[in-house]
Write a protein that holds these residues in place. Sequence first.
Motif, mmCIF file in Angstrom:
data_model
loop_
_atom_site.group_PDB
_atom_site.id
_atom_site.type_symbol
_atom_site.label_atom_id
_atom_site.label_comp_id
_atom_site.label_asym_id
_atom_site.label_seq_id
_atom_site.Cartn_x
_atom_site.Cartn_y
_atom_site.Cartn_z
ATOM 1 N N LYS A 73 60.945 -29.529 -9.870
ATOM 2 C CA LYS A 73 59.942 -29.470 -8.507
ATOM 3 C C LYS A 73 60.652 -30.249 -7.444
ATOM 4 O O LYS A 73 60.625 -29.754 -6.299
ATOM 5 C CB LYS A 73 58.625 -30.044 -9.003
ATOM 6 C CG LYS A 73 57.929 -29.168 -9.790
ATOM 7 C CD LYS A 73 56.651 -29.842 -10.233
ATOM 8 C CE LYS A 73 55.728 -28.734 -10.920
ATOM 9 N NZ LYS A 73 54.912 -29.309 -11.987
ATOM 10 N N GLN A 74 61.520 -31.180 -7.843
ATOM 11 C CA GLN A 74 62.173 -31.825 -6.717
ATOM 12 C C GLN A 74 63.318 -31.119 -6.184
ATOM 13 O O GLN A 74 63.503 -31.248 -4.730
ATOM 14 C CB GLN A 74 62.811 -33.335 -7.374
ATOM 15 C CG GLN A 74 63.358 -34.362 -6.245
ATOM 16 C CD GLN A 74 64.039 -35.443 -6.889
ATOM 17 O OE1 GLN A 74 63.949 -35.914 -8.076
ATOM 18 N NE2 GLN A 74 64.307 -36.291 -6.095
ATOM 19 N N LEU A 75 63.959 -30.150 -7.111
ATOM 20 C CA LEU A 75 64.802 -29.353 -6.350
ATOM 21 C C LEU A 75 64.338 -28.002 -5.595
ATOM 22 O O LEU A 75 65.133 -27.559 -4.704
ATOM 23 C CB LEU A 75 65.753 -28.771 -7.652
ATOM 24 C CG LEU A 75 66.672 -29.558 -8.312
ATOM 25 C CD1 LEU A 75 67.277 -29.033 -9.495
ATOM 26 C CD2 LEU A 75 67.842 -30.161 -7.164
ATOM 27 N N LEU A 79 66.163 -25.064 -3.107
ATOM 28 C CA LEU A 79 66.422 -24.262 -3.779
ATOM 29 C C LEU A 79 65.880 -22.948 -2.969
ATOM 30 O O LEU A 79 66.563 -21.912 -2.871
ATOM 31 C CB LEU A 79 65.887 -23.852 -5.255
ATOM 32 C CG LEU A 79 66.224 -22.670 -5.728
ATOM 33 C CD1 LEU A 79 67.679 -22.316 -6.111
ATOM 34 C CD2 LEU A 79 65.521 -22.735 -7.367
ATOM 35 N N VAL A 80 64.707 -22.849 -2.549
ATOM 36 C CA VAL A 80 63.988 -21.798 -1.897
ATOM 37 C C VAL A 80 64.722 -21.622 -0.424
ATOM 38 O O VAL A 80 64.927 -20.543 -0.113
ATOM 39 C CB VAL A 80 62.458 -21.977 -1.769
ATOM 40 C CG1 VAL A 80 61.831 -21.211 -0.774
ATOM 41 C CG2 VAL A 80 61.607 -22.224 -2.943
ATOM 42 N N GLN A 157 70.440 -33.057 -7.017
ATOM 43 C CA GLN A 157 71.846 -32.392 -6.757
ATOM 44 C C GLN A 157 71.707 -31.693 -5.536
ATOM 45 O O GLN A 157 70.800 -31.351 -4.819
ATOM 46 C CB GLN A 157 71.710 -31.151 -7.965
ATOM 47 C CG GLN A 157 71.690 -31.545 -9.093
ATOM 48 C CD GLN A 157 71.473 -30.412 -10.089
ATOM 49 O OE1 GLN A 157 72.418 -29.671 -10.333
ATOM 50 N NE2 GLN A 157 70.583 -30.129 -10.739
ATOM 51 N N ASP A 158 73.133 -31.624 -4.984
ATOM 52 C CA ASP A 158 73.453 -31.154 -3.721
ATOM 53 C C ASP A 158 73.699 -29.517 -3.902
ATOM 54 O O ASP A 158 74.888 -29.134 -4.239
ATOM 55 C CB ASP A 158 74.510 -31.891 -3.000
ATOM 56 C CG ASP A 158 75.020 -31.341 -1.680
ATOM 57 O OD1 ASP A 158 74.305 -30.265 -1.143
ATOM 58 O OD2 ASP A 158 75.580 -31.851 -1.117
ATOM 59 N N LEU A 159 72.789 -28.732 -3.868
ATOM 60 C CA LEU A 159 72.858 -27.451 -4.367
ATOM 61 C C LEU A 159 73.594 -26.403 -3.274
ATOM 62 O O LEU A 159 74.391 -25.507 -3.738
ATOM 63 C CB LEU A 159 71.578 -26.651 -4.338
ATOM 64 C CG LEU A 159 70.588 -27.441 -5.711
ATOM 65 C CD1 LEU A 159 69.357 -26.730 -5.751
ATOM 66 C CD2 LEU A 159 71.236 -27.312 -6.897
ATOM 67 N N ALA A 160 73.586 -27.168 -2.071
ATOM 68 C CA ALA A 160 74.297 -26.365 -1.077
ATOM 69 C C ALA A 160 76.065 -26.612 -1.267
ATOM 70 O O ALA A 160 76.865 -25.617 -1.374
ATOM 71 C CB ALA A 160 74.241 -26.822 0.422
#
Length: 167
Positions: A73-75, A79-80, A157-160
């Motif tokens: 939920k935090q990510l 993500l969206v 996490q740094d998804l970018a």
Amino acid sequence: MALMTRISTGFALAVALVAAPRAGAQDSGIPVGSKAPAAVVETLDGAPADLGAWVGKEPVFIEFWATWCPNCKQLEPQLVSLQKKYAGKVRFVGVAVSVNQKPEIVKRYVAAHGLQGEQLYDKKGTATDAYDVPATSYVVVINAKGTVVYTGLGGRQDLAAAIAKAF
């Protein structure tokens, strides 16, 4: 061992999540630099779906998640946002684990939260075994050659930056 073989109850998974690393890349799970494996899971409607169908063709972002996972939920907002930014450039795949949830619950969650991409269900733990998933909120990024370029666990996490490794 993978999540599905190590965790038999929701309580045990919650304990594993608390003990999991906070963020970023880690030493558990499928090794960075390895070839991403194929794994047959199910669509949310119960049809077979092979993760290998996308591997080696385009960058792929896979998150192993659950509707009840606080790190997931935090990510989610990040993500969206990235699903919109990289639409058509990165294949986003959500693999819902089967611990304490059913496809119907996942389907409702996906619709309510606007999650994009392929949303799958790992009923038998095939993908969690193949990717040696340590816990939910586990992210794997695969480049267009089919090589794992990032793995990470946790809600910070740094998804970018993870996706950037695929280009």
